[in-house]
Design an enzyme around this catalytic site. Sequence first.
Site, PDB file in Angstrom:
ATOM      1  N   HIS A   1      -3.936   6.046   3.075  1.00 30.70           N
ATOM      2  CA  HIS A   1      -4.677   4.841   2.697  1.00 30.70           C
ATOM      3  C   HIS A   1      -4.135   3.593   3.403  1.00 30.70           C
ATOM      4  O   HIS A   1      -4.900   2.785   3.950  1.00 30.70           O
ATOM      5  CB  HIS A   1      -4.615   4.672   1.180  1.00 30.70           C
ATOM      6  CG  HIS A   1      -5.498   3.595   0.633  1.00 30.70           C
ATOM      7  ND1 HIS A   1      -5.128   2.269   0.615  1.00 30.70           N
ATOM      8  CD2 HIS A   1      -6.731   3.645   0.057  1.00 30.70           C
ATOM      9  CE1 HIS A   1      -6.087   1.544   0.053  1.00 30.70           C
ATOM     10  NE2 HIS A   1      -7.079   2.361  -0.288  1.00 30.70           N
ATOM     11  N   ASP A   3      -2.838   3.540  17.733  1.00 31.84           N
ATOM     12  CA  ASP A   3      -3.632   2.324  17.524  1.00 31.84           C
ATOM     13  C   ASP A   3      -2.820   1.209  16.880  1.00 31.84           C
ATOM     14  O   ASP A   3      -3.237   0.048  16.892  1.00 31.84           O
ATOM     15  CB  ASP A   3      -4.842   2.619  16.634  1.00 31.84           C
ATOM     16  CG  ASP A   3      -5.844   3.550  17.296  1.00 31.84           C
ATOM     17  OD1 ASP A   3      -5.530   4.077  18.382  1.00 31.84           O
ATOM     18  OD2 ASP A   3      -6.916   3.762  16.724  1.00 31.84           O
ATOM     19  N   ASP A   5       0.841  -1.195   0.000  1.00 28.16           N
ATOM     20  CA  ASP A   5       0.000   0.000   0.000  1.00 28.16           C
ATOM     21  C   ASP A   5       0.878   1.247   0.000  1.00 28.16           C
ATOM     22  O   ASP A   5       1.965   1.239  -0.571  1.00 28.16           O
ATOM     23  CB  ASP A   5      -0.928  -0.045   1.228  1.00 28.16           C
ATOM     24  CG  ASP A   5      -2.297   0.545   0.948  1.00 28.16           C
ATOM     25  OD1 ASP A   5      -2.388   1.775   0.832  1.00 28.16           O
ATOM     26  OD2 ASP A   5      -3.267  -0.217   0.841  1.00 28.16           O
ATOM     27  N   ASN A  17     -14.137  -0.350  -7.758  1.00 23.27           N
ATOM     28  CA  ASN A  17     -15.258   0.524  -7.364  1.00 23.27           C
ATOM     29  C   ASN A  17     -16.012   1.109  -8.552  1.00 23.27           C
ATOM     30  O   ASN A  17     -16.454   2.251  -8.503  1.00 23.27           O
ATOM     31  CB  ASN A  17     -14.727   1.671  -6.492  1.00 23.27           C
ATOM     32  CG  ASN A  17     -13.976   1.182  -5.276  1.00 23.27           C
ATOM     33  OD1 ASN A  17     -14.264   0.118  -4.741  1.00 23.27           O
ATOM     34  ND2 ASN A  17     -13.004   1.954  -4.840  1.00 23.27           N
ATOM     35  N   ALA A  55      -7.406  -8.838  -8.627  1.00 24.49           N
ATOM     36  CA  ALA A  55      -8.480  -9.617  -8.013  1.00 24.49           C
ATOM     37  C   ALA A  55      -9.083 -10.629  -8.989  1.00 24.49           C
ATOM     38  O   ALA A  55      -9.566 -11.688  -8.579  1.00 24.49           O
ATOM     39  CB  ALA A  55      -9.571  -8.676  -7.491  1.00 24.49           C
ATOM     40  N   SER A 101     -11.363  -1.434  -1.145  1.00 23.66           N
ATOM     41  CA  SER A 101     -10.137  -1.455  -0.342  1.00 23.66           C
ATOM     42  C   SER A 101     -10.454  -1.774   1.103  1.00 23.66           C
ATOM     43  O   SER A 101      -9.783  -2.585   1.758  1.00 23.66           O
ATOM     44  CB  SER A 101      -9.446  -0.083  -0.385  1.00 23.66           C
ATOM     45  OG  SER A 101      -8.682   0.092  -1.538  1.00 23.66           O
TER      46      SER A 101
END
Length: 383
Positions: A166, A142, A133, A257, A268, A320
């Site tokens: 992202h 976090d 990424d 998308n 994919a 995503s």
Amino acid sequence: MDVTGFLQLLKSELSSGGPDIRPYLLCFHHKGLYEQCREALKFAAIEHPRLSTVREEPLIHGFRCMLQADPEERWLAFSGDILLEEDLQITMHAASNKPVNWQRGIPWGVRKIKAPQAWSTTTGHRIHIGVIDTGVDYRHPDLRQSLLSGINLVQRGLPPNDDNGHGTHIAGTIAASNQMYGIIGVAPRALIHPVKAFDLNGSAFVSDIIAGIDWCVRNKIHVINMSFGMKSRSKSLLQAVINATNAGISVVASSGNDAKRKSIDYPARYSQTIAVGATDRNRRIASFSNRGSYVDIYAPGEKIVSSWLKNKYHEMSGTSMATSHVSGAIALLLAIKPNLKPHEIKALLKRTANATRSRSNRRSTLTPGEIDIVRLLREAEQM
């Protein structure tokens, strides 16, 4: 193949310069021939420095170099030994993005796929996930417990710090673990290895993705998260994905998308990946998500809150975001069933999914379903 002729043509291409040069991948069909040319290239680069700009791509037995546009005819004599294709650019799969104020808790998507109900059994402990990424914000509270070393393929030699956001968002959904003040991801004890292949604008070359996959294979990663895609098919990228799955790595990729009903993006679309579409809070396929027979599983991807740069939080939508839920779920699964093969994991995900809903709220049994971690783990325990 004439290795000397190969080097001469390569030197000619690199020396000619000109305004219309583009990155290309040269992939050898046979490993032995690649290794022979690689050794010859090293020696030749001593006398011809331009050859040192050629980058090795060992995972696909090839090289990345700058050539004049439309080189196919010039390289025709080597077509039986070398696959030549342009090194195309890939983009992230995020449809929307906005900052939000966040109080501590578990995001709705993590709850929806029933991750908290599994945490008494598994938290993804010691499962390593490569997130190819934009990098990750190592300082985000976090993620401090979830991040390990990675690689920066955009600015080699530097840490894989995120300058886009992202990648930090994806990592948060997978493995954030700030129970006191922030969010909790699907697999809060999984370990993230940031593989920075995308630049500030969320753009990367296929060769950088291949190099990222290569790094994951060499470092024995368990899961690769790929929340990006392109319209064109790349044989080089396919070979890299095949090599990763042959190494036992589950490759999880977002479908795109574009709201397409009969097509999804690459990588994919390759059968070796786990292709992920997005759903909303009502288990309906999100309006933006690609869908259809190429999708293997759906997961929450609309209005997903997760970590962002500079200790902040953003709400994002896109396949995503759905993909990161699935990667986290696989980490939970592998922590209790470490010997599962990628094809077994894919079959389990599909077999234990809940039916999605159409826009008319009718249950759809004809399309792949939405991930259900409780059912997934229950079925796995019976294997």
